[in-house]
Design a protein around this motif. Structure first.
Motif, PDB file in Angstrom:
ATOM      1  N   MET A  52       0.847  -1.190   0.000  1.00 38.91           N
ATOM      2  CA  MET A  52       0.000   0.000   0.000  1.00 38.91           C
ATOM      3  C   MET A  52       0.883   1.240   0.000  1.00 38.91           C
ATOM      4  O   MET A  52       1.898   1.305   0.702  1.00 38.91           O
ATOM      5  N   ASP A  53       0.488   2.214  -0.798  1.00 29.81           N
ATOM      6  CA  ASP A  53       1.206   3.489  -0.882  1.00 29.81           C
ATOM      7  C   ASP A  53       0.468   4.504  -0.025  1.00 29.81           C
ATOM      8  O   ASP A  53      -0.663   4.882  -0.329  1.00 29.81           O
ATOM      9  N   TYR A  54       1.107   4.924   1.073  1.00 28.93           N
ATOM     10  CA  TYR A  54       0.458   5.873   1.962  1.00 28.93           C
ATOM     11  C   TYR A  54       0.959   7.303   1.764  1.00 28.93           C
ATOM     12  O   TYR A  54       0.669   8.192   2.565  1.00 28.93           O
ATOM     13  N   SER A  55       1.680   7.553   0.677  1.00 28.83           N
ATOM     14  CA  SER A  55       2.155   8.912   0.413  1.00 28.83           C
ATOM     15  C   SER A  55       1.006   9.856   0.079  1.00 28.83           C
ATOM     16  O   SER A  55       1.177  11.081   0.137  1.00 28.83           O
ATOM     17  N   VAL A  56      -0.164   9.301  -0.255  1.00 30.46           N
ATOM     18  CA  VAL A  56      -1.319  10.156  -0.565  1.00 30.46           C
ATOM     19  C   VAL A  56      -1.746  10.948   0.662  1.00 30.46           C
ATOM     20  O   VAL A  56      -2.408  11.985   0.545  1.00 30.46           O
ATOM     21  N   ALA A  57      -1.376  10.461   1.859  1.00 37.29           N
ATOM     22  CA  ALA A  57      -1.740  11.168   3.092  1.00 37.29           C
ATOM     23  C   ALA A  57      -0.624  12.074   3.583  1.00 37.29           C
ATOM     24  O   ALA A  57      -0.768  12.730   4.608  1.00 37.29           O
ATOM     25  N   ALA A  58       0.497  12.100   2.850  1.00 36.14           N
ATOM     26  CA  ALA A  58       1.630  12.930   3.256  1.00 36.14           C
ATOM     27  C   ALA A  58       1.432  14.363   2.792  1.00 36.14           C
ATOM     28  O   ALA A  58       0.721  14.635   1.816  1.00 36.14           O
ATOM     29  N   MET A  70       7.373   5.662   0.772  1.00 31.35           N
ATOM     30  CA  MET A  70       6.260   5.524   1.716  1.00 31.35           C
ATOM     31  C   MET A  70       5.350   4.378   1.306  1.00 31.35           C
ATOM     32  O   MET A  70       4.248   4.570   0.789  1.00 31.35           O
ATOM     33  N   LYS A  71       5.829   3.185   1.536  1.00 35.28           N
ATOM     34  CA  LYS A  71       5.075   1.982   1.198  1.00 35.28           C
ATOM     35  C   LYS A  71       5.175   0.982   2.346  1.00 35.28           C
ATOM     36  O   LYS A  71       6.198   0.904   3.022  1.00 35.28           O
ATOM     37  N   THR A  72       4.123   0.234   2.539  1.00 39.78           N
ATOM     38  CA  THR A  72       4.121  -0.845   3.521  1.00 39.78           C
ATOM     39  C   THR A  72       3.191  -1.932   3.010  1.00 39.78           C
ATOM     40  O   THR A  72       2.481  -1.754   2.010  1.00 39.78           O
ATOM     41  N   SER A  73       3.204  -3.075   3.668  1.00 42.13           N
ATOM     42  CA  SER A  73       2.393  -4.210   3.221  1.00 42.13           C
ATOM     43  C   SER A  73       2.168  -5.152   4.388  1.00 42.13           C
ATOM     44  O   SER A  73       2.600  -4.887   5.518  1.00 42.13           O
ATOM     45  N   ASP A 150       4.101  -3.651  -9.367  1.00 43.40           N
ATOM     46  CA  ASP A 150       5.392  -4.055  -9.922  1.00 43.40           C
ATOM     47  C   ASP A 150       6.399  -4.282  -8.794  1.00 43.40           C
ATOM     48  O   ASP A 150       6.056  -4.222  -7.607  1.00 43.40           O
ATOM     49  N   GLU A 151       7.650  -4.515  -9.152  1.00 46.72           N
ATOM     50  CA  GLU A 151       8.669  -4.851  -8.158  1.00 46.72           C
ATOM     51  C   GLU A 151       8.981  -3.689  -7.222  1.00 46.72           C
ATOM     52  O   GLU A 151       9.549  -3.882  -6.149  1.00 46.72           O
ATOM     53  N   ASN A 152       8.594  -2.473  -7.613  1.00 46.29           N
ATOM     54  CA  ASN A 152       8.809  -1.308  -6.765  1.00 46.29           C
ATOM     55  C   ASN A 152       7.571  -0.921  -5.972  1.00 46.29           C
ATOM     56  O   ASN A 152       7.550   0.132  -5.321  1.00 46.29           O
ATOM     57  N   GLY A 153       6.538  -1.760  -6.039  1.00 44.48           N
ATOM     58  CA  GLY A 153       5.326  -1.501  -5.276  1.00 44.48           C
ATOM     59  C   GLY A 153       4.370  -0.536  -5.930  1.00 44.48           C
ATOM     60  O   GLY A 153       3.401  -0.107  -5.288  1.00 44.48           O
ATOM     61  N   GLU A 154       4.584  -0.186  -7.180  1.00 38.04           N
ATOM     62  CA  GLU A 154       3.684   0.721  -7.884  1.00 38.04           C
ATOM     63  C   GLU A 154       2.528  -0.087  -8.472  1.00 38.04           C
ATOM     64  O   GLU A 154       2.734  -0.984  -9.276  1.00 38.04           O
ATOM     65  N   ARG A 155       1.316   0.273  -8.059  1.00 35.90           N
ATOM     66  CA  ARG A 155       0.137  -0.480  -8.491  1.00 35.90           C
ATOM     67  C   ARG A 155      -0.477   0.150  -9.734  1.00 35.90           C
ATOM     68  O   ARG A 155      -0.675   1.368  -9.799  1.00 35.90           O
ATOM     69  N   GLY A 156      -0.785  -0.701 -10.710  1.00 40.66           N
ATOM     70  CA  GLY A 156      -1.369  -0.225 -11.952  1.00 40.66           C
ATOM     71  C   GLY A 156      -2.885  -0.251 -11.917  1.00 40.66           C
ATOM     72  O   GLY A 156      -3.510  -0.369 -10.864  1.00 40.66           O
ATOM     73  N   GLU A 157      -3.491  -0.167 -13.075  1.00 39.49           N
ATOM     74  CA  GLU A 157      -4.946  -0.217 -13.198  1.00 39.49           C
ATOM     75  C   GLU A 157      -5.415  -1.665 -13.210  1.00 39.49           C
ATOM     76  O   GLU A 157      -4.713  -2.553 -13.697  1.00 39.49           O
ATOM     77  N   PRO A 158      -6.603  -1.941 -12.680  1.00 42.70           N
ATOM     78  CA  PRO A 158      -7.136  -3.319 -12.698  1.00 42.70           C
ATOM     79  C   PRO A 158      -7.349  -3.804 -14.120  1.00 42.70           C
ATOM     80  O   PRO A 158      -7.764  -3.042 -15.001  1.00 42.70           O
ATOM     81  N   VAL A 322       2.474   7.742   7.853  1.00 37.87           N
ATOM     82  CA  VAL A 322       3.317   8.913   7.619  1.00 37.87           C
ATOM     83  C   VAL A 322       4.024   9.334   8.901  1.00 37.87           C
ATOM     84  O   VAL A 322       5.223   9.654   8.910  1.00 37.87           O
ATOM     85  N   ASN A 323       3.322   9.323  10.014  1.00 41.88           N
ATOM     86  CA  ASN A 323       3.939   9.678  11.298  1.00 41.88           C
ATOM     87  C   ASN A 323       5.053   8.698  11.652  1.00 41.88           C
ATOM     88  O   ASN A 323       6.092   9.096  12.195  1.00 41.88           O
ATOM     89  N   ARG A 324       4.842   7.427  11.329  1.00 39.58           N
ATOM     90  CA  ARG A 324       5.901   6.444  11.596  1.00 39.58           C
ATOM     91  C   ARG A 324       7.104   6.675  10.680  1.00 39.58           C
ATOM     92  O   ARG A 324       8.251   6.498  11.093  1.00 39.58           O
ATOM     93  N   TYR A 325       6.829   7.043   9.433  1.00 41.79           N
ATOM     94  CA  TYR A 325       7.918   7.329   8.499  1.00 41.79           C
ATOM     95  C   TYR A 325       8.759   8.496   9.012  1.00 41.79           C
ATOM     96  O   TYR A 325       9.994   8.456   8.993  1.00 41.79           O
TER      97      TYR A 325
END
Length: 355
Positions: A52-58, A70-73, A150-158, A322-325
């Protein structure tokens, strides 16, 4: 349309009459391998299915490079052990952790070659009740659409096959269309600890419930099972409730964690446990019926509700991460001091003094 409604009602009665129930894997920890987002040494850190990419909340103060990190899983090392107040101290918090535990690759060993969840909890050694929850790094998202990363955690379209499906289904912590729970099973390895094991589930009303699976006073792999004592198999004694077919949302349950409880009279200090999966047997909440009119395409009510709910879940999840980052970036990374003197000159000075 009237014919469809009649058939739906008849099918619901048949489900109750024959006591049909469905078995599904709620979460399988062997699927949570770290296989993406490599670190500087090239070692994968996150699970590609659940990243999951949580940079949207940064905020806007972060750079693009910072946001890309800013990714976690749900990769097993990311899970947390939360001790209650009577069990929490500096040492217990530091040493209690979750790891990926490799099972020996042998023909006569269950789950050979797989990584299961391994847990260490440090309980107090003195006589007092204590408990610890083993929880995911973020609340499992019920409305996150399924798409590949992908291998960098970037999620594409369904893709076309993925549309209408959700990211955490199929053994990653979410089951949709759940009515009454009939049974819950946990596959775990006992280590002769007397502690009690609970499974914690959360439903679509955001209500959290825990289910007692039993104690861990055994050695080796075992399936612990909870059976609903109030489950009614005879349809004539059930309370029949009829709900509007549309736009009522589809009920679901999601995995919220385990809880280990230690009685004051039992042994304290280290607890070690291993978990493979959690399964659920349940009634279907609704039957899928072929409708004469595509209600959702016409009105879009469920899509609007789910989009708002997903945005709310993501905001809660993102702010915490984000706070943890930020806290991680502030942590000291040095383990030794930089020498003030040149080693050679310091050695010569020591020799001169000894002379």
């Amino acid at each position: 349309m009237k014919r469809t409604l009649v058939l739906t009602a008849a099918a619901l009665l048949l489900v109750g009459s024959f006591g049909f129930a469905k078995e599904s894997v709620l979460i399988d920890f062997t699927q949570l391998e770290a296989d993406s987002v490599p670190n500087e040494e090239g070692v994968p850190q996150e699970n590609s299915r659940t990243v999951m990419d949580y940079s949207v909340a940064a905020g806007a103060t972060f750079t693009g490079d910072q946001k890309s990190l800013m990714k976690t899983s749900l990769a097993l090392p990311n899970w947390e052990v939360v001790l209650n107040s009577s069990a929490r101290n500096v040492q217990s918090v530091a040493l209690s952790q979750v790891v990926a535990a490799p099972v020996k690759d042998s023909a006569d060993v269950p789950f050979a070659g797989s990584n299961v969840m391994g847990v260490r909890i440090v309980f107090p050694t003195w006589n007092n009740n204590a408990n610890a929850k083993i929880v995911p790094p973020f609340e499992i998202q019920a409305y996150e659409p399924l798409a590949d990363a992908d291998e960098n955690g970037e999620r594409g379209e369904p893709s076309d096959e993925q549309k209408g499906k959700y990211l955490f289904e199929d053994g990653y912590g979410l089951i949709r269309n759940v009515g009454t729970l009939k049974s819950i099973a946990v596959t775990t390895m006992g280590m002769n600890f007397p502690h009690q094991l609970y499974v914690i589930l959360k439903d679509n009303d955001n209500i959290e419930r825990r289910y007692l699976m039993g104690n861990l006073m055994f050695d080796g792999w075992k399936t612990l099972q909870w059976n609903n004592p109030n489950y009614i198999t005879e349809v004539r004694t059930r309370e029949i409730r009829v709900y509007p077919i549309y736009p009522r949302g589809i009920p679901y349950v999601k995995f919220a964690g385990f809880q280990i409880t230690r009685d004051a009279s039992d042994i304290g200090d280290d607890f070690i446990g291993y978990f493979k999966d959690v399964k659920v047997i349940y009634d279907l909440a609704v039957l899928t019926a072929d409708r004469d009119i595509d209600d959702e395409d016409l009105w879009g009510i469920i899509t609007k509700k789910e989009t708002a709910r997903q945005a709310h879940e993501m905001s809660l999840f993102g702010s915490k991460q984000v706070n943890r980052y930020i806290e991680k970036q502030k942590m000291a990374t040095e383990s030794t001091f930089t020498p003030s003197l040149n080693e050679d000159s310091d050695s010569n000075a020591g020799s001169a003094r000894n002379y």
